[in-house]
Design an enzyme around this catalytic site. Structure first.
Site, short mmCIF file in Angstrom:
data_model
loop_
_atom_site.label_atom_id
_atom_site.label_comp_id
_atom_site.label_asym_id
_atom_site.label_seq_id
_atom_site.Cartn_x
_atom_site.Cartn_y
_atom_site.Cartn_z
N ASP A 82 0.98 -1.28 -0.07
CA ASP A 82 -0.04 0.00 -0.09
C ASP A 82 0.87 1.18 0.22
OD1 ASP A 82 -2.19 1.36 0.20
OD2 ASP A 82 -2.29 1.33 2.37
N HIS A 83 0.74 2.27 -0.74
CA HIS A 83 1.48 3.46 -0.95
C HIS A 83 2.82 3.26 -0.84
CE1 HIS A 83 -2.20 5.98 -0.49
NE2 HIS A 83 -2.69 5.16 0.31
N GLU A 134 -1.61 5.84 -8.54
CA GLU A 134 -2.40 6.96 -8.19
C GLU A 134 -2.32 8.25 -8.93
OE1 GLU A 134 -3.26 7.12 -3.95
OE2 GLU A 134 -3.76 9.32 -4.13
N GLY A 181 -8.14 8.42 6.88
CA GLY A 181 -7.98 8.77 8.47
C GLY A 181 -9.33 8.77 8.91
N SER A 214 -12.87 4.37 4.31
CA SER A 214 -13.58 4.23 5.77
C SER A 214 -14.72 5.38 5.91
CB SER A 214 -12.57 4.26 6.82
OG SER A 214 -11.70 2.90 6.90
N ASN A 254 -10.12 0.44 -0.31
CA ASN A 254 -9.30 0.51 0.66
C ASN A 254 -9.91 0.69 2.14
OD1 ASN A 254 -7.44 -0.29 -1.30
ND2 ASN A 254 -6.23 1.50 -0.73
N ILE A 255 -9.62 0.10 3.14
CA ILE A 255 -10.19 0.25 4.27
C ILE A 255 -9.21 -0.06 5.48
CG2 ILE A 255 -12.00 -0.47 6.04
CD1 ILE A 255 -13.98 -1.13 3.43
O1 G3H Z 1 -3.40 4.91 3.96
C1 G3H Z 1 -2.78 4.48 4.72
C2 G3H Z 1 -3.22 3.26 5.46
O2 G3H Z 1 -4.31 3.74 6.37
C3 G3H Z 1 -2.09 2.79 6.09
O3 G3H Z 1 -1.62 3.75 7.29
O4 G3H Z 1 0.91 4.24 7.10
O5 G3H Z 1 -0.20 4.09 9.19
O6 G3H Z 1 0.08 2.14 8.33
P1 G3H Z 1 -0.15 3.45 8.13
P1 13P Z 2 -8.90 4.70 5.34
O1 13P Z 2 -8.12 5.63 6.12
O2 13P Z 2 -10.24 5.52 4.95
O3 13P Z 2 -9.23 3.52 6.05
O4 13P Z 2 -8.15 4.29 4.05
C1 13P Z 2 -7.23 3.48 4.06
C2 13P Z 2 -6.43 3.46 2.68
O5 13P Z 2 -6.63 4.15 1.70
C3 13P Z 2 -5.18 2.43 2.68
O6 13P Z 2 -4.41 3.06 1.66
ZN ZN Z 3 -4.47 4.67 1.02
#
Ligand code: G3H
Ligand code: 13P
Ligand code: ZN
Length: 309
Positions: A82-83, A134, A181, A214, A254-255
């Protein structure tokens, strides 16, 4: 059963007008809760790992936990970065067994984003790994979602077509009104469905992705706060709108935040009600169940992917 890519999951989701859930994982209880829910619902599943999760738990632990989940559940699971912020982390995850990576070049210029995404695609594809990119910027917490803000930050449909053609990417995260978030927008959150329809028409059959999906369900924010939390949650995009997006070419949703809130609410409640307890299994067991219940809820209320294995 080995790890799978999201290719087949997305083509079935696109044709079936539903979306696959991509849930963020950080430890064993989160993985078990999510996988149990997907198994009970017979739903396709993507588990995703952020750079922060990889740092917290270590790549090898997460890899082995997901392998254990596949062996235990018999489910086909896609393991996704992710990211990913640069080529190096994408390469490390591809070399380290992930079946899908995201290269997030959304903070760069259009041309720089294309060049970086192309570089990752060229490394990933010969190795059988799929790539998400993205385009557009998810609104920040203070952004008022006015028309001029939308034009500056939301995904431009024509640019999306050029981006997909020039990068060869497998899926594209777009900005149409979601935000990461627990503290989302000041105003009423909503999705720009017209923009989504335009992008889908211009890219027929191509899987789109929604980040920041979310809803920040108030029940869970309230429960955290009832037991001593001080979470300033705000409304996310309503679940019905996300459900509708799944019928318009959005194949991955994504959640993370809603899982975090469910888990934290459960742990706070347990410890407040059982102050003498200090066995982690006693509060992590209900926390794992809370994750499972939230994922089952999302599979039905947002993703519409129950029984779509
Ligand atoms: O979009 C990001 C996800 O919610 C992951 O968050 O970088 O705190 O693990 P994190
Ligand atoms: P939320 O913070 O809305 O759950 O999004 C999660 C997300 O996009 C992870 O890449
Ligand atoms: Zn994300």
């Amino acid at each position: 059963m080995p790890l799978v890519t999201s290719k087949e999951m997305f083509s079935k989701a696109y044709a079936g007008n539903y979306a696959v859930g991509a849930f963020n994982v950080n430890n064993m209880e989160i993985i078990q809760g999510i996988v149990d829910a997907a198994k009970e619902e017979q739903a396709p599943l993507i588990l995703q790992v952020s750079a922060g999760a990889r740092k917290y738990a270590k790549h090898v632990y997460l890899m082995k936990l997901v392998e254990a989940a596949i062996e235990d559940s018999g489910l086909p699971i896609c393991l996704h970065l992710d990211h990913g912020e640069d080529f190096e982390i994408c390469k490390a995850c591809i070399d380290g067994g992930f079946t899908s990576v995201m290269i997030d070049g959304s903070k760069y210029s259009f041309e720089e984003n294309i060049a970086l995404t192309r570089q990752v695609v060229e490394y990933a594809h010969p190795r059988g790994v799929v790539v998400e990119a993205e385009l557009g910027r998810l609104a920040g917490v203070e952004d008022a979602v006015k028309v001029n803000t939308k034009e500056a930050t939301y995904t431009d449909p024509k640019e999306a077509v050029e981006f997909v053609e020039r990068t060869g990417v497998d899926s594209l995260a777009i900005a149409i009104g979601t935000s990461h978030g627990a503290y989302k927008f000041k105003g009423e959150p909503s999705l720009d469905m017209e923009r989504l329809e335009t992008i889908t028409k211009l890219l027929p059959g191509f899987p789109l992705v929604l980040h920041g999906a979310s809803t920040v369900l108030p029940e869970f924010v309230d429960k955290c706060n009832q037991y001593g939390g001080q979470i300033a949650g705000a409304k996310g995009v309503p679940e019905e709108m996300l459900f509708a997006a799944g019928k318009l070419g959005v194949c991955k949703i994504n959640i993370d935040t809603d899982l975090r809130l469910a888990m934290t609410a459960s742990i706070r409640e347990y410890l407040a009600s059982n102050p003498a307890d200090f066995d982690p299994r006693q509060y992590l067991r209900p926390a794992r169940d809370a994750i499972k219940n939230m994922v089952k809820h999302k599979i039905n209320a947002v993703l519409n992917c129950s029984g779509k294995l």
